[in-house]
Design a protein around this motif. Structure first.
Motif, PDB file in Angstrom:
ATOM      1  N   GLY A 164      46.303  69.510  73.409  1.00 47.12           N
ATOM      2  CA  GLY A 164      44.917  69.744  73.782  1.00 47.12           C
ATOM      3  C   GLY A 164      44.486  71.201  73.678  1.00 47.12           C
ATOM      4  O   GLY A 164      43.295  71.495  73.726  1.00 47.12           O
ATOM      5  N   ASP A 165      45.443  72.128  73.551  1.00 51.06           N
ATOM      6  CA  ASP A 165      45.095  73.545  73.423  1.00 51.06           C
ATOM      7  C   ASP A 165      44.394  73.815  72.091  1.00 51.06           C
ATOM      8  O   ASP A 165      44.594  73.100  71.108  1.00 51.06           O
ATOM      9  CB  ASP A 165      46.348  74.428  73.494  1.00 51.06           C
ATOM     10  N   LEU A 166      43.616  74.871  72.080  1.00 50.16           N
ATOM     11  CA  LEU A 166      42.939  75.317  70.867  1.00 50.16           C
ATOM     12  C   LEU A 166      43.851  76.294  70.129  1.00 50.16           C
ATOM     13  O   LEU A 166      44.355  77.250  70.716  1.00 50.16           O
ATOM     14  CB  LEU A 166      41.625  76.011  71.225  1.00 50.16           C
ATOM     15  N   ILE A 167      44.070  76.050  68.853  1.00 54.67           N
ATOM     16  CA  ILE A 167      44.905  76.919  68.022  1.00 54.67           C
ATOM     17  C   ILE A 167      43.991  77.720  67.101  1.00 54.67           C
ATOM     18  O   ILE A 167      43.194  77.147  66.361  1.00 54.67           O
ATOM     19  CB  ILE A 167      45.899  76.094  67.175  1.00 54.67           C
ATOM     20  N   LEU A 168      44.113  79.027  67.148  1.00 55.73           N
ATOM     21  CA  LEU A 168      43.294  79.900  66.310  1.00 55.73           C
ATOM     22  C   LEU A 168      44.134  80.436  65.154  1.00 55.73           C
ATOM     23  O   LEU A 168      45.195  81.014  65.360  1.00 55.73           O
ATOM     24  CB  LEU A 168      42.754  81.072  67.126  1.00 55.73           C
ATOM     25  N   ASP A 169      43.660  80.218  63.961  1.00 56.83           N
ATOM     26  CA  ASP A 169      44.263  80.800  62.768  1.00 56.83           C
ATOM     27  C   ASP A 169      43.133  81.497  62.017  1.00 56.83           C
ATOM     28  O   ASP A 169      42.465  80.885  61.190  1.00 56.83           O
ATOM     29  CB  ASP A 169      44.910  79.718  61.905  1.00 56.83           C
ATOM     30  N   PRO A 170      42.889  82.769  62.311  1.00 57.20           N
ATOM     31  CA  PRO A 170      41.723  83.451  61.747  1.00 57.20           C
ATOM     32  C   PRO A 170      41.769  83.658  60.234  1.00 57.20           C
ATOM     33  O   PRO A 170      40.760  83.957  59.631  1.00 57.20           O
ATOM     34  CB  PRO A 170      41.710  84.793  62.478  1.00 57.20           C
ATOM     35  N   PHE A 171      42.921  83.465  59.624  1.00 57.51           N
ATOM     36  CA  PHE A 171      43.026  83.705  58.188  1.00 57.51           C
ATOM     37  C   PHE A 171      43.068  82.416  57.375  1.00 57.51           C
ATOM     38  O   PHE A 171      42.871  82.437  56.177  1.00 57.51           O
ATOM     39  CB  PHE A 171      44.254  84.574  57.893  1.00 57.51           C
ATOM     40  N   LEU A 172      43.367  81.297  57.988  1.00 57.79           N
ATOM     41  CA  LEU A 172      43.418  79.946  57.430  1.00 57.79           C
ATOM     42  C   LEU A 172      44.343  79.795  56.230  1.00 57.79           C
ATOM     43  O   LEU A 172      45.227  78.976  56.253  1.00 57.79           O
ATOM     44  CB  LEU A 172      42.022  79.411  57.105  1.00 57.79           C
ATOM     45  N   GLY A 173      44.190  80.532  55.195  1.00 54.15           N
ATOM     46  CA  GLY A 173      45.092  80.432  54.044  1.00 54.15           C
ATOM     47  C   GLY A 173      45.101  79.049  53.432  1.00 54.15           C
ATOM     48  O   GLY A 173      44.076  78.529  53.018  1.00 54.15           O
ATOM     49  N   SER A 174      46.276  78.415  53.412  1.00 50.42           N
ATOM     50  CA  SER A 174      46.404  77.101  52.783  1.00 50.42           C
ATOM     51  C   SER A 174      46.111  75.955  53.744  1.00 50.42           C
ATOM     52  O   SER A 174      46.120  74.800  53.347  1.00 50.42           O
ATOM     53  CB  SER A 174      47.810  76.939  52.196  1.00 50.42           C
ATOM     54  N   GLY A 175      45.891  76.256  55.008  1.00 46.92           N
ATOM     55  CA  GLY A 175      45.554  75.222  55.983  1.00 46.92           C
ATOM     56  C   GLY A 175      46.748  74.611  56.696  1.00 46.92           C
ATOM     57  O   GLY A 175      46.609  73.629  57.422  1.00 46.92           O
ATOM     58  N   THR A 176      47.921  75.185  56.516  1.00 45.49           N
ATOM     59  CA  THR A 176      49.131  74.647  57.139  1.00 45.49           C
ATOM     60  C   THR A 176      49.006  74.613  58.660  1.00 45.49           C
ATOM     61  O   THR A 176      49.349  73.617  59.296  1.00 45.49           O
ATOM     62  CB  THR A 176      50.368  75.477  56.733  1.00 45.49           C
ATOM     63  N   THR A 177      48.499  75.678  59.247  1.00 41.28           N
ATOM     64  CA  THR A 177      48.376  75.736  60.705  1.00 41.28           C
ATOM     65  C   THR A 177      47.448  74.644  61.220  1.00 41.28           C
ATOM     66  O   THR A 177      47.769  73.960  62.195  1.00 41.28           O
ATOM     67  CB  THR A 177      47.876  77.121  61.157  1.00 41.28           C
ATOM     68  N   ALA A 178      46.323  74.452  60.574  1.00 40.61           N
ATOM     69  CA  ALA A 178      45.380  73.412  60.997  1.00 40.61           C
ATOM     70  C   ALA A 178      45.996  72.020  60.875  1.00 40.61           C
ATOM     71  O   ALA A 178      45.833  71.174  61.758  1.00 40.61           O
ATOM     72  CB  ALA A 178      44.105  73.497  60.172  1.00 40.61           C
TER      73      ALA A 178
END
Length: 75
Positions: free
Chosen positions: A52-66
């Protein structure tokens, strides 16, 4: 997180992003030069957040984090 236990150095050893995990365009060329392995991002998210936590990936790149965040029930 991590049950209050210190992590071992070996907990952070991951292979390179290659094979079917590697994103490629329609011509077979790597889509992103520094794509991170899914297991690495999964380890980071699991040890630093709860469902439920919000994950911030300010650079996004290839989208792996999302991709990993969504699979692990993060926003």
């Amino acid at each position: 997180m991590n049950g209050g236990k210190q992590m071992k150095d070996t907990d952070w050893v991951f292979g390179l992003c290659k094979g079917s995990e590697r994103l490629r365009d329609e011509n077979g060329i790597k889509s992103h030069p520094t794509q991170k392995p899914l297991k690495l991002i999964q380890q980071v998210i699991l040890t630093s957040s709860k469902k439920g936590d919000l994950i911030l990936d300010p650079f996004l790149g290839s989208g792996t984090t999302a991709t990993v965040a969504k699979a692990l029930g993060r926003k």
